[in-house]
Design a protein around this motif. Structure first.
Motif, mmCIF file in Angstrom:
data_model
loop_
_atom_site.group_PDB
_atom_site.id
_atom_site.type_symbol
_atom_site.label_atom_id
_atom_site.label_comp_id
_atom_site.label_asym_id
_atom_site.label_seq_id
_atom_site.Cartn_x
_atom_site.Cartn_y
_atom_site.Cartn_z
ATOM 1 N N SER A 5 36.334 -40.998 9.654
ATOM 2 C CA SER A 5 35.231 -40.199 9.606
ATOM 3 C C SER A 5 35.822 -38.734 9.138
ATOM 4 O O SER A 5 36.469 -38.171 9.951
ATOM 5 C CB SER A 5 34.532 -40.243 10.511
ATOM 6 O OG SER A 5 33.245 -39.642 10.178
ATOM 7 N N LYS A 7 35.374 -34.895 8.909
ATOM 8 C CA LYS A 7 34.465 -33.896 9.441
ATOM 9 C C LYS A 7 34.542 -32.723 8.642
ATOM 10 O O LYS A 7 35.350 -32.240 7.898
ATOM 11 C CB LYS A 7 35.055 -33.841 10.848
ATOM 12 C CG LYS A 7 34.939 -35.133 11.850
ATOM 13 C CD LYS A 7 35.190 -34.921 13.328
ATOM 14 C CE LYS A 7 35.348 -36.043 13.899
ATOM 15 N NZ LYS A 7 34.164 -36.965 14.116
ATOM 16 N N ASN A 8 33.435 -31.716 9.069
ATOM 17 C CA ASN A 8 33.609 -30.294 8.415
ATOM 18 C C ASN A 8 34.667 -29.571 8.938
ATOM 19 O O ASN A 8 35.143 -29.798 10.330
ATOM 20 C CB ASN A 8 32.209 -30.051 8.800
ATOM 21 C CG ASN A 8 31.085 -30.362 8.254
ATOM 22 O OD1 ASN A 8 30.796 -30.058 6.973
ATOM 23 N ND2 ASN A 8 30.378 -31.519 8.603
ATOM 24 N N TYR A 14 38.883 -29.219 12.625
ATOM 25 C CA TYR A 14 37.600 -30.107 12.310
ATOM 26 C C TYR A 14 36.715 -30.096 13.485
ATOM 27 O O TYR A 14 37.061 -30.076 14.754
ATOM 28 C CB TYR A 14 38.181 -31.517 12.010
ATOM 29 C CG TYR A 14 39.141 -31.690 10.793
ATOM 30 C CD1 TYR A 14 38.160 -31.790 9.512
ATOM 31 C CD2 TYR A 14 40.201 -31.643 10.768
ATOM 32 C CE1 TYR A 14 38.885 -31.879 8.158
ATOM 33 C CE2 TYR A 14 41.122 -31.835 9.726
ATOM 34 C CZ TYR A 14 40.135 -32.041 8.421
ATOM 35 O OH TYR A 14 40.998 -31.969 7.126
ATOM 36 N N ASN A 16 33.165 -31.676 15.267
ATOM 37 C CA ASN A 16 32.347 -32.790 15.267
ATOM 38 C C ASN A 16 30.982 -32.641 15.112
ATOM 39 O O ASN A 16 30.319 -31.623 15.319
ATOM 40 C CB ASN A 16 32.131 -33.545 16.983
ATOM 41 C CG ASN A 16 33.579 -34.238 17.128
ATOM 42 O OD1 ASN A 16 34.297 -34.852 16.343
ATOM 43 N ND2 ASN A 16 33.852 -34.104 18.407
ATOM 44 N N GLY A 17 30.176 -33.187 13.882
ATOM 45 C CA GLY A 17 29.027 -33.106 13.566
ATOM 46 C C GLY A 17 27.789 -34.297 13.916
ATOM 47 O O GLY A 17 28.392 -34.913 15.174
ATOM 48 N N ASP A 18 27.034 -34.574 13.192
ATOM 49 C CA ASP A 18 25.848 -35.319 13.553
ATOM 50 C C ASP A 18 26.492 -36.803 12.606
ATOM 51 O O ASP A 18 26.310 -37.015 11.376
ATOM 52 C CB ASP A 18 24.563 -34.927 12.772
ATOM 53 C CG ASP A 18 23.653 -35.955 13.055
ATOM 54 O OD1 ASP A 18 23.729 -36.789 13.600
ATOM 55 O OD2 ASP A 18 22.417 -35.729 12.655
ATOM 56 N N GLU A 19 26.893 -37.737 13.185
ATOM 57 C CA GLU A 19 27.512 -38.793 12.689
ATOM 58 C C GLU A 19 26.255 -39.684 12.111
ATOM 59 O O GLU A 19 26.617 -40.468 11.175
ATOM 60 C CB GLU A 19 28.363 -39.685 13.753
ATOM 61 C CG GLU A 19 29.887 -39.326 13.723
ATOM 62 C CD GLU A 19 30.697 -40.282 14.444
ATOM 63 O OE1 GLU A 19 30.566 -41.250 14.093
ATOM 64 O OE2 GLU A 19 31.455 -39.871 15.370
ATOM 65 N N SER A 22 26.153 -39.276 8.134
ATOM 66 C CA SER A 22 27.156 -39.536 7.418
ATOM 67 C C SER A 22 26.916 -40.059 6.136
ATOM 68 O O SER A 22 26.253 -41.034 6.110
ATOM 69 C CB SER A 22 28.605 -40.071 8.208
ATOM 70 O OG SER A 22 28.046 -41.043 8.651
ATOM 71 N N GLU A 38 31.056 -36.729 7.611
ATOM 72 C CA GLU A 38 29.866 -36.229 8.222
ATOM 73 C C GLU A 38 29.082 -35.068 7.445
ATOM 74 O O GLU A 38 29.713 -34.048 7.208
ATOM 75 C CB GLU A 38 30.265 -35.900 9.658
ATOM 76 C CG GLU A 38 30.882 -36.852 10.486
ATOM 77 C CD GLU A 38 31.237 -36.519 11.981
ATOM 78 O OE1 GLU A 38 30.929 -35.428 12.224
ATOM 79 O OE2 GLU A 38 31.794 -37.228 12.547
ATOM 80 N N MET A 44 25.511 -26.567 11.637
ATOM 81 C CA MET A 44 27.013 -26.562 11.341
ATOM 82 C C MET A 44 26.889 -25.460 10.106
ATOM 83 O O MET A 44 28.055 -24.524 10.267
ATOM 84 C CB MET A 44 27.271 -27.845 10.645
ATOM 85 C CG MET A 44 28.547 -28.161 10.415
ATOM 86 S SD MET A 44 29.620 -28.477 11.784
ATOM 87 C CE MET A 44 29.241 -30.176 12.064
ATOM 88 N N GLN A 204 30.490 -30.182 4.507
ATOM 89 C CA GLN A 204 30.557 -31.459 3.755
ATOM 90 C C GLN A 204 29.186 -31.820 3.432
ATOM 91 O O GLN A 204 28.182 -31.613 4.362
ATOM 92 C CB GLN A 204 31.249 -32.504 4.468
ATOM 93 C CG GLN A 204 32.554 -32.290 4.551
ATOM 94 C CD GLN A 204 33.527 -32.397 3.161
ATOM 95 O OE1 GLN A 204 32.835 -32.523 2.096
ATOM 96 N NE2 GLN A 204 34.747 -32.211 3.381
#
Ligand code: NDP
Length: 487
Positions: A5, A7-8, A14, A16-19, A22, A38, A44, A204
């Motif tokens: 995965s 990430k931004n 990198y 962690n965002g909202d999976e 995605s 993601e 973000m 992203q």
């Protein structure tokens, strides 16, 4: 291929965002999902802006020679990792490895190196006005926003960030959701080279991310590479906060082959201008005008060489020189244009079909396609197809071919093949296009400014003038005498 995965990349790492939001990225040659990405949500994006503003504070105060040293290191790292990065480009775009390994990363590194070398020589002016004087400073704009297309992901990210960062700006970059990895890898490299955290953040996602950042008041400039329609929307959205814009948009470029041209070389040019990167190049010379007296020979050699020399196959195979189109949707669009060409009376002389090379049975390939007996008013001669579809027309008169070549709302590129030196320059001077080639096609060194006339764009990338377009001029007037006034 790895399943992971992406990430931004914000503030040097990198995050962690909202999976749950995605999306998949597929290898266009097989249709297989190769990783997930993601999508950046609003929180973000705001984090990216905050970090970029902090990065800007630091970077804009870093002396230009120091910025140059760091960017030169980034260019070196890009070259050292050329093969690994080229492989990612092939997997994301479906383009042939033989192109990616020679062009995509190298031309990106060239641009970073070029602007790094230019940065320390950017000087203001000083001029006396009587006993007083004024001077000018070229100051960076702030946080810039780069939006990329999917055909040259890492090159586009490099070209936009090179000038922006060399001039002392920070950049938030949004790659196309179809090809998100190159920009993230570039961010890793910038960080490793010593670019301060926040100076190059990668967010992203789809158009929603693009829209949010384009309209945000803390963004000073937007630089887009994409379609004309997207360009109009982005420019309109940028107007709300009077941002500066650079627009690198589409084209429907003419390539003219005169009767005194070296026909073999002109065929090489026409093939480059239509089949390189399976036709997914903004500057493609998709309208090929051939003088009637060399037309038969030109067509004979064009078809012969296309049949003999084009190798469609698994893009990572070193022999493959025509890869897969970016997506199934785009493949269908290209096939629809081919159908329209036939319906409107163009003569299909080669290709025209979807193909499935061995091992790529679910890939999005289209044969190199050549239409003859075309007219400038056919849909295939008016609209950008962005696939391996060439339309050939004939002419006899120089003035007439100039008129037809310019009869388009686009104005990105143009080219002529001729051995008459006066004719070459006379015709090119009349072309309404920002990027022109004489007895060449496609070359775009970092030193050469590129961009469009008419609907093909605003502003330039690469070349000296682009560095200035990432700055604003401050004039400072200095009074040397005691100030006198009427009050
Ligand atoms: P698009 O215009 O569809 O997309 C370009 C980028 O803009 C993508 O990242 C896209 O996001 C984003 N985007 C879409 N809508 C908006 C919006 N309203 N606001 C902000 N961002 C938005 O182009 P393609 O990716 O399909 O690329 C092909 C086009 O790019 C062709 O027209 C080609 O000619 C042009 N191009 C021009 C070049 C030049 O230098 N002149 C060079 C290369 C390509 P997402 O797709 O993720 O939704």
């Amino acid at each position: 291929m790895t399943n992971f995965s992406l990430k931004n990349f914000i503030d040097g790492h990198y995050v962690n965002g909202d999976e749950s939001r995605s999306f998949d990225v597929r290898y266009p040659a097989t249709g297989e999902v190769i990783y997930r990405v993601e999508q950046a949500g609003e929180a973000m994006m705001l984090q990216a802006i905050k970090s970029a503003k902090q990065g800007f504070e630091k970077w804009s105060k870093t002396p230009a020679v120091e910025r140059a040293r760091i960017l030169q290191k980034a260019a070196r790292l890009l070259r050292e990792r050329n093969d690994e990065l080229a492989k990612y480009e092939v997997q994301d775009t479906g383009k042939p490895w033989q192109e990616a390994v020679e062009v995509d990363v190298q031309t990106g590194a060239d641009s970073i190196e070029y602007f790094a070398n230019l940065a320390p020589s950017m000087m203001g002016a000083q001029q006396p006005v009587g006993d007083d004087f004024f001077y000018t400073r070229h100051e960076p704009l702030g946080v810039c926003f780069g939006i990329g297309a999917w055909n040259y992901p890492i090159q586009i990210a490099c070209w936009k960030s090179a000038a922006a960062l060399a001039a002392g700006n920070a950049m938030i970059f949004k790659p196309s959701e179809e090809t998100p990895r190159g920009a993230a890898k570039l961010a890793e490299i910038f960080t490793e080279a010593g670019v301060p955290d926040g100076v190059f953040n990668v967010v992203q996602g789809d158009a929603e991310v693009g829209r949010f950042l384009t309209a945000h008041p803390d963004i000073a400039k937007v630089s887009l590479t994409g379609e004309v329609g997207t360009g109009k929307k982005v420019m309109a959205a940028a107007a709300g906060t009077l941002k500066q814009v650079t627009m690198e948009l589409g084209g429907k470029s003419p390539l003219i082959v005169f009767d005194d041209a070296d026909v073999e070389e002109a065929v090489t040019g026409a093939m480059m201008a239509n089949f390189y990167t399976q036709g997914e190049v903004c500057t493609n010379g998709t309208r090929v005008f051939v003088h009637e007296s060399v037309y038969d020979r030109f067509m004979e050699r064009l078809v012969e060489r296309t049949r003999k020399n084009i190798v469609i196959g698994e893009p990572m195979d070193a022999k493959t020189n025509l890869g897969a189109l970016i997506s199934e949707k785009h493949q269908q669009l290209v096939l629809e244009y081919i159908e329209k060409g036939k319906q409107e009376g163009a003569k299909l002389v080669y290709g025209g079909n979807a193909v499935t090379p061995e091992g790529c049975e679910n890939g999005y390939f289209v044969e190199p396609t050549i239409f003859a007996d075309c007219h400038n008013d056919m849909t295939i001669c008016r609209e950008e197809i962005f696939g391996p579809v060439m339309s050939v027309m004939t002419f006899t008169d120089e003035d007439e071919v100039v008129r037809q070549a310019n009869d388009t709302e686009y104005g990105l590129a143009a080219g002529v093949f001729t051995n008459d030196i006066r004719r070459a320059h006379r015709v090119i001077a009349q072309m309404q296009a920002g990027i022109c080639w004489i007895n060449a096609w496609g070359n775009s060194p970092a030193e050469m400014p590129v961009g469009g006339y008419k609907l093909s764009g605003i502003g330039r990338e690469n070349g000296v003038e682009t560095l200035k377009s990432y700055t604003q001029t401050k004039s400072v007037y200095v009074g040397m005498e005691t100030l006198q006034g009427p009050f």
